[in-house]
Design a protein around this motif. Sequence first.
Motif, PDB file in Angstrom:
ATOM      1  N   ILE A 163     -59.912 -48.103   8.866  1.00 52.69           N
ATOM      2  CA  ILE A 163     -59.194 -47.586  10.042  1.00 52.69           C
ATOM      3  C   ILE A 163     -58.825 -46.117   9.827  1.00 52.69           C
ATOM      4  O   ILE A 163     -58.981 -45.287  10.729  1.00 52.69           O
ATOM      5  CB  ILE A 163     -57.925 -48.429  10.315  1.00 52.69           C
ATOM      6  N   ALA A 164     -58.350 -45.798   8.639  1.00 50.23           N
ATOM      7  CA  ALA A 164     -57.949 -44.421   8.335  1.00 50.23           C
ATOM      8  C   ALA A 164     -59.137 -43.468   8.444  1.00 50.23           C
ATOM      9  O   ALA A 164     -58.999 -42.351   8.957  1.00 50.23           O
ATOM     10  CB  ALA A 164     -57.330 -44.344   6.943  1.00 50.23           C
ATOM     11  N   GLU A 165     -60.281 -43.913   7.988  1.00 45.63           N
ATOM     12  CA  GLU A 165     -61.474 -43.068   8.081  1.00 45.63           C
ATOM     13  C   GLU A 165     -61.880 -42.861   9.542  1.00 45.63           C
ATOM     14  O   GLU A 165     -62.163 -41.741   9.963  1.00 45.63           O
ATOM     15  CB  GLU A 165     -62.626 -43.689   7.298  1.00 45.63           C
ATOM     16  N   ASP A 166     -61.883 -43.937  10.315  1.00 45.72           N
ATOM     17  CA  ASP A 166     -62.261 -43.836  11.728  1.00 45.72           C
ATOM     18  C   ASP A 166     -61.316 -42.938  12.520  1.00 45.72           C
ATOM     19  O   ASP A 166     -61.741 -42.206  13.405  1.00 45.72           O
ATOM     20  CB  ASP A 166     -62.307 -45.220  12.384  1.00 45.72           C
ATOM     21  N   ALA A 167     -60.009 -43.014  12.200  1.00 45.56           N
ATOM     22  CA  ALA A 167     -58.997 -42.248  12.940  1.00 45.56           C
ATOM     23  C   ALA A 167     -58.743 -40.863  12.330  1.00 45.56           C
ATOM     24  O   ALA A 167     -57.907 -40.123  12.831  1.00 45.56           O
ATOM     25  CB  ALA A 167     -57.696 -43.038  12.998  1.00 45.56           C
ATOM     26  N   HIS A 168     -59.427 -40.553  11.245  1.00 44.61           N
ATOM     27  CA  HIS A 168     -59.242 -39.271  10.543  1.00 44.61           C
ATOM     28  C   HIS A 168     -57.815 -39.108  10.023  1.00 44.61           C
ATOM     29  O   HIS A 168     -57.241 -38.024  10.092  1.00 44.61           O
ATOM     30  CB  HIS A 168     -59.642 -38.083  11.429  1.00 44.61           C
ATOM     31  N   PHE A 169     -57.269 -40.202   9.496  1.00 42.01           N
ATOM     32  CA  PHE A 169     -55.961 -40.168   8.841  1.00 42.01           C
ATOM     33  C   PHE A 169     -56.200 -39.842   7.370  1.00 42.01           C
ATOM     34  O   PHE A 169     -56.263 -40.727   6.517  1.00 42.01           O
ATOM     35  CB  PHE A 169     -55.238 -41.520   8.948  1.00 42.01           C
ATOM     36  N   THR A 170     -56.373 -38.567   7.040  1.00 41.38           N
ATOM     37  CA  THR A 170     -56.782 -38.176   5.692  1.00 41.38           C
ATOM     38  C   THR A 170     -55.750 -38.543   4.631  1.00 41.38           C
ATOM     39  O   THR A 170     -56.125 -38.923   3.518  1.00 41.38           O
ATOM     40  CB  THR A 170     -57.089 -36.669   5.628  1.00 41.38           C
ATOM     41  N   ASN A 171     -54.466 -38.451   4.935  1.00 42.78           N
ATOM     42  CA  ASN A 171     -53.446 -38.822   3.956  1.00 42.78           C
ATOM     43  C   ASN A 171     -53.511 -40.315   3.644  1.00 42.78           C
ATOM     44  O   ASN A 171     -53.358 -40.720   2.493  1.00 42.78           O
ATOM     45  CB  ASN A 171     -52.049 -38.458   4.464  1.00 42.78           C
ATOM     46  N   VAL A 172     -53.747 -41.113   4.661  1.00 42.44           N
ATOM     47  CA  VAL A 172     -53.845 -42.569   4.460  1.00 42.44           C
ATOM     48  C   VAL A 172     -55.107 -42.895   3.665  1.00 42.44           C
ATOM     49  O   VAL A 172     -55.090 -43.756   2.787  1.00 42.44           O
ATOM     50  CB  VAL A 172     -53.816 -43.325   5.807  1.00 42.44           C
ATOM     51  N   GLN A 173     -56.202 -42.197   3.955  1.00 36.67           N
ATOM     52  CA  GLN A 173     -57.435 -42.401   3.189  1.00 36.67           C
ATOM     53  C   GLN A 173     -57.178 -42.161   1.703  1.00 36.67           C
ATOM     54  O   GLN A 173     -57.582 -42.973   0.854  1.00 36.67           O
ATOM     55  CB  GLN A 173     -58.531 -41.442   3.652  1.00 36.67           C
ATOM     56  N   SER A 174     -56.517 -41.061   1.397  1.00 35.46           N
ATOM     57  CA  SER A 174     -56.226 -40.731  -0.004  1.00 35.46           C
ATOM     58  C   SER A 174     -55.364 -41.797  -0.652  1.00 35.46           C
ATOM     59  O   SER A 174     -55.617 -42.196  -1.802  1.00 35.46           O
ATOM     60  CB  SER A 174     -55.520 -39.375  -0.086  1.00 35.46           C
ATOM     61  N   CYS A 175     -54.366 -42.275   0.068  1.00 33.79           N
ATOM     62  CA  CYS A 175     -53.488 -43.326  -0.474  1.00 33.79           C
ATOM     63  C   CYS A 175     -54.260 -44.622  -0.707  1.00 33.79           C
ATOM     64  O   CYS A 175     -54.056 -45.303  -1.715  1.00 33.79           O
ATOM     65  CB  CYS A 175     -52.311 -43.581   0.473  1.00 33.79           C
ATOM     66  N   CYS A 176     -55.148 -44.961   0.217  1.00 31.70           N
ATOM     67  CA  CYS A 176     -55.953 -46.178   0.063  1.00 31.70           C
ATOM     68  C   CYS A 176     -56.882 -46.078  -1.142  1.00 31.70           C
ATOM     69  O   CYS A 176     -56.995 -47.029  -1.933  1.00 31.70           O
ATOM     70  CB  CYS A 176     -56.774 -46.443   1.325  1.00 31.70           C
ATOM     71  N   ILE A 177     -57.536 -44.946  -1.289  1.00 31.72           N
ATOM     72  CA  ILE A 177     -58.446 -44.765  -2.428  1.00 31.72           C
ATOM     73  C   ILE A 177     -57.671 -44.813  -3.737  1.00 31.72           C
ATOM     74  O   ILE A 177     -58.093 -45.477  -4.690  1.00 31.72           O
ATOM     75  CB  ILE A 177     -59.242 -43.457  -2.279  1.00 31.72           C
ATOM     76  N   ALA A 178     -56.523 -44.156  -3.777  1.00 35.18           N
ATOM     77  CA  ALA A 178     -55.698 -44.194  -4.990  1.00 35.18           C
ATOM     78  C   ALA A 178     -55.249 -45.621  -5.296  1.00 35.18           C
ATOM     79  O   ALA A 178     -55.256 -46.051  -6.453  1.00 35.18           O
ATOM     80  CB  ALA A 178     -54.483 -43.280  -4.823  1.00 35.18           C
TER      81      ALA A 178
END
Length: 176
Positions: free
Chosen positions: A130-145
């Motif tokens: 969802i973060a990737e689709d919505a371009h939520f870059t901070n959430v993407q980073s948190c998910c990957i971490a």
Amino acid sequence: MLYGMSFERSRHDLKLKTSDGMHCVMTNKEIVCLASQFFRQHLKDTTTEFTVGRADSVESIDICLTYMITGIYKKPAQFSPKLASEIFALANQWKVLEPKVLKNSIEKHCCEELQKNYEDIMYVCNMLIIAEDAHFTNVQSCCIATLVFYHVRDFIRIIVNGNHPLKSASLNVESS
């Protein structure tokens, strides 16, 4: 006065329905038309019902409507990656004022929910998508971490050492 009209039930003359038509939110047509060019373009004087094509839940309509009228993000009681995506998609469709402010609020809420659900690898993966689709870059980073820090062993066990379909597919490609 306009703010009060949006919440005064006696002035509600527009039913915003979910995409399946099963649920709805009542609101004031004048207010939504004043607040959004999208509604000015799509609602006629005689319109009393409008199906919101991008909304599967009444919560997403209510949250986006509240933000569009008041500029305040209304945190839902139950939050999910899908709900975050719906809210942001509606905000873009409705062309709300200050979408970056709403995006920041949703991103912050996603990160708070990620902290609560970090042990659930599927939740984290869904949030990442969802973060990737919505371009939520901070959430993407948190998910990957979160995936790297908490779930790397599961990933290695399933993908590298296990008998995962992706592993056998990649072996077939290498051998051909």
